[in-house]
Design a protein around this motif. Structure first.
Motif, PDB file in Angstrom:
ATOM      1  N   ASN A 186       2.101  -2.092   9.934  1.00 38.45           N
ATOM      2  CA  ASN A 186       1.772  -3.443  10.372  1.00 38.45           C
ATOM      3  C   ASN A 186       1.481  -3.537  11.852  1.00 38.45           C
ATOM      4  N   TYR A 232      -3.899  -9.042  10.744  1.00 30.73           N
ATOM      5  CA  TYR A 232      -3.341  -7.951   9.949  1.00 30.73           C
ATOM      6  C   TYR A 232      -2.543  -6.990  10.818  1.00 30.73           C
ATOM      7  N   LYS A 269      -2.958   0.929   4.961  1.00 28.21           N
ATOM      8  CA  LYS A 269      -1.589   0.406   5.039  1.00 28.21           C
ATOM      9  C   LYS A 269      -0.777   0.843   3.833  1.00 28.21           C
TER      10      LYS A 269
END
Lengths: 211, 306, 176
Positions: A51, A80, A172
């Motif tokens: 993150n 994001y 991610k």
């Protein structure tokens, strides 16, 4: 000099591209693999890493132009947790924006090695996957993953900003799952990567491993 | 070590911990507010925490020498030092820190000290961009120190003391006792200097990522950068608390502190920062040495005449 | 323009003269006379700007054709001077003393075509290819496909069509 954990393998590299007086300025130890800090700690850290992606844009190909809209209000990558970072030292995601020539692969390798692990690589566009429309050129590298480990390829010529955001989301997931260990892969197969790099970079005038 | 010292240290650690959390949250909120002004969603409020965790969790680190290693240490020492010699909350034992042993001049020294340490450390990294950033930073710093020092001298003349606690005590009672109403010229000069100190937009050339890459910390990474980011939060809030104490009557509880620092930050640095473009170094030096310095001088003169 | 041509013809040996566009002319000059012709054009006829210097490989005729494109800012006329040089001993006199930026063009030509310009500053330093060892890549006898396959680890699975055949099949399927 490395702080922190003790080094295990110490095999000296020659740094043959360098002049004698420059040799001592650069590190002559090969990179080594790093283990995680235990299952649950590593899970938490991976979540934090996923993150907080700081990108180093390598904008020599045409893909760099598609990164700009990402920063604008329309696509807004900051929501994001993605932020641009101007220096390789501080960034964790290396974005290769399109085709790489021999001259640029040299810079790509140096920038990649200057980044601190864990580091992730996203390659944009068909050119990085198989050379794209320049596959038969005398100067375009066909497969980036033979020279540095690549985590995510985003296909397209060029991929749209939406596709790049989707690629970041895929990265991610990969980081959270603990699969994005490109730096360790690079350290394990170091001699193979170096051989491939030296095969195309004929005037090797840089250290074999530069921090 | 007797129990009084231990209690003092414990209080200082607690106060520092709380203020770090608030500083990082404030940074996150400001990022969000700036993003909303730009018409973006912006990063989540907890993004600064994630960045610090990520930077500290990096697996490799390189040192370019002893001074390089000490640069961020000096920087964070300056941030903590600035905060620990300011009484954060008036009348509180936990948040009064070590304010009994230092006055506003010590705090001013700490504000300058970190930059010098950072300059030495960044200089040793060997990256050519670092010295450029350092020279810009020090030049700009010297410029905004002028109106700030003049404002502080004006306050010293006005209250006849240099102790921050006594300055805060003199402002208690009514909102009209605040320095911003009793000595508005000094407040204006100091608030303009705050714009430079906070490195928000008109004066952000030193650490803006788009300029000569990110300025002095070009070569700093991993935990060094984590340390610098933590310091940025502490230092930022320390300066805000100092301003709150000097000009806005201080705080008597933690909620007031949060509210006042937030409002000072938003209405000085952030609001100005989102509205104005960036100055070049020589422009900002000229700016600080012109009107703010004159206002500061005028404040001293008026206070002395009274 | 025709007046200039008449004057030039009295001094230099010019082979061809053709007008491509209203403001674009080409002449073909002799290799030995080129530097004096360019000096003459620059100093007397105000063709003060060198726009580019490029080469074409005519492998069938065993020739390189160099094109020096100059521009006259007073009359807004571009004049290209073509020179044919031998492909085997590819060597040309340098014009970096007339226009400084010509040395960059000449470096590029040296690297990509292997045309030498003795005396040009930095002619042997790399331009885009760092450490190139093969024959210069823009020469037509250089096989890029073979070179790329040999060097760059091609990813398996690529399909290549002959463009002419492929379009014929696609557009006129009934002919097959």
């Amino acid at each position: 000099m490395i702080f922190g954990k003790k080094r295990k393998v110490v095999t000296k590299l020659e740094n043959d591209g360098l002049k004698a007086e420059e040799k001592e300025l650069f590190c002559d130890l090969p990179p080594r693999t790093y283990k995680g800090l235990g299952k649950y700690v590593e899970k938490f850290l991976n979540w934090a890493r996923a993150n907080s992606l700081w990108i180093l844009g390598f904008g020599t190909g045409c893909g760099a132009i598609e990164l700009r809209p990402l920063m604008t209000a329309r696509y807004d990558m900051f929501r994001y947790g993605i932020a641009p970072r101007p220096t390789p030292r501080q960034s964790s995601v290396f974005i290769i924006g399109g085709y790489a020539s021999i001259k640029t692969i040299k810079r790509i390798v140096r920038s990649y090695e200057q980044m601190q692990s864990p580091k992730f690589v996203i390659a944009l566009g068909s050119c990085t996957i198989n050379g794209g429309m320049y596959w038969d050129s005398y100067n375009t590298v066909n497969r980036i993953d033979y020279y540095i480990p690549v985590d995510i390829y985003i296909a397209g010529c060029m991929p749209r900003p939406e596709a790049i955001i989707a690629g970041f989301e895929a990265l991610k997931k990969r980081i959270i799952a603990g699969k994005a260990e490109g730096a360790n892969k690079y350290a394990e197969n170091f001699s193979w990567y170096k051989a491939n790099q030296k095969k195309i970079i004929k005037d090797w005038n840089m250290p074999d491993y530069n921090w | 070590m007797n129990s009084v010292t231990l209690i003092l240290i414990g209080n200082a650690i607690l106060s520092l911990f709380l203020i770090t959390i608030w500083g990082l949250t404030l940074n996150g909120m400001v990022m969000k507010i700036v993003a909303r002004v730009h018409g973006r969603f912006g990063p989540p409020v907890w993004q600064p925490f994630l960045d610090i965790i990520k930077n500290n969790a990096k697996r490799t680190m390189i040192a370019h020498g002893t001074m390089f290693f000490l640069g961020p240490v000096f920087r964070i020492a300056s941030g903590i030092g600035t905060y620990l010699f300011i009484p954060a909350i008036f009348g509180s034992t936990v948040f009064s820190n070590f304010s009994f042993s230092g006055d506003v001049f010590l705090v001013m020294y700490f504000i300058f000290f970190g930059q010098l340490g950072m300059a030495l450390g960044a200089g040793e990294s060997g990256h050519p961009y670092s010295p450029i950033g350092v020279s810009r930073g020090l030049a700009q710093m010297t410029a905004f120190e002028v109106p700030f020092s003049l404002a502080v001298i004006s306050l010293a003349v006005q209250y006849n003391t240099l102790s921050i606690t006594e300055i805060v005590a003199a402002q208690q009672g009514s909102i009209l006792n605040w320095t911003i109403f009793t000595n508005p010229l000094a407040a204006i000069a100091a608030l303009i200097a705050l714009l430079g100190m906070n490195m928000h937009n008109p004066f952000s050339i030193v650490i803006a990522p788009q300029e000569i890459p990110i300025g002095p910390p070009t070569e700093y990474h991993s935990a060094y950068l984590g340390m610098l980011q933590t310091n940025r939060a502490i230092f930022n809030i320390a300066k805000l608390v100092l301003y709150m104490n000097l000009f806005f009557g201080g705080a008597t509880n933690f909620i007031t502190l949060i509210l006042k620092t937030f409002l000072i930050y938003i209405f000085t640095s952030v609001a100005v920062g989102v509205a104005f473009p960036r100055f070049r170094t020589e422009q900002s030096i000229r700016f600080f040495l012109k009107y703010p310095a004159l206002i500061g001088l005028l404040a001293i003169i008026i206070v002395s005449i009274k | 323009m025709n007046e200039i041509m008449e004057q030039l013809k009295q001094i230099f040996k010019l082979n061809e003269f053709n007008q491509e566009r209203e403001d674009l002319y080409f002449i073909t000059a002799e290799k030995e006379q080129l530097v004096s012709l360019l000096t003459h054009l620059r100093d007397i006829h105000q063709f003060t700007s060198l726009i580019f210097l490029q080469a074409v490989d005519y492998i069938e005729d065993n020739l390189f054709q160099l094109t020096y494109m100059t521009h006259n800012y007073d009359k807004h006329i571009s004049l290209g001077i073509r020179v044919k040089i031998d492909r085997q001993a590819a060597e040309m006199s340098s014009i970096h003393h007339l226009w400084e930026h010509a040395e960059t063009f000449q470096r590029e030509l040296k690297e990509l075509f292997g045309i030498d310009f003795p005396g040009s500053p930095g002619i042997d330093s790399g331009f885009v290819l760092e450490g190139w060892e093969d024959i210069p890549p823009m020469r037509k006898d250089f096989d890029t496909v073979k070179y790329a396959e040999k060097t760059f680890f091609p990813r398996p699975g690529r399909k290549t069509h002959d463009p002419a055949e492929y379009m014929k099949n696609k557009l006129y399927p009934e002919n097959n």
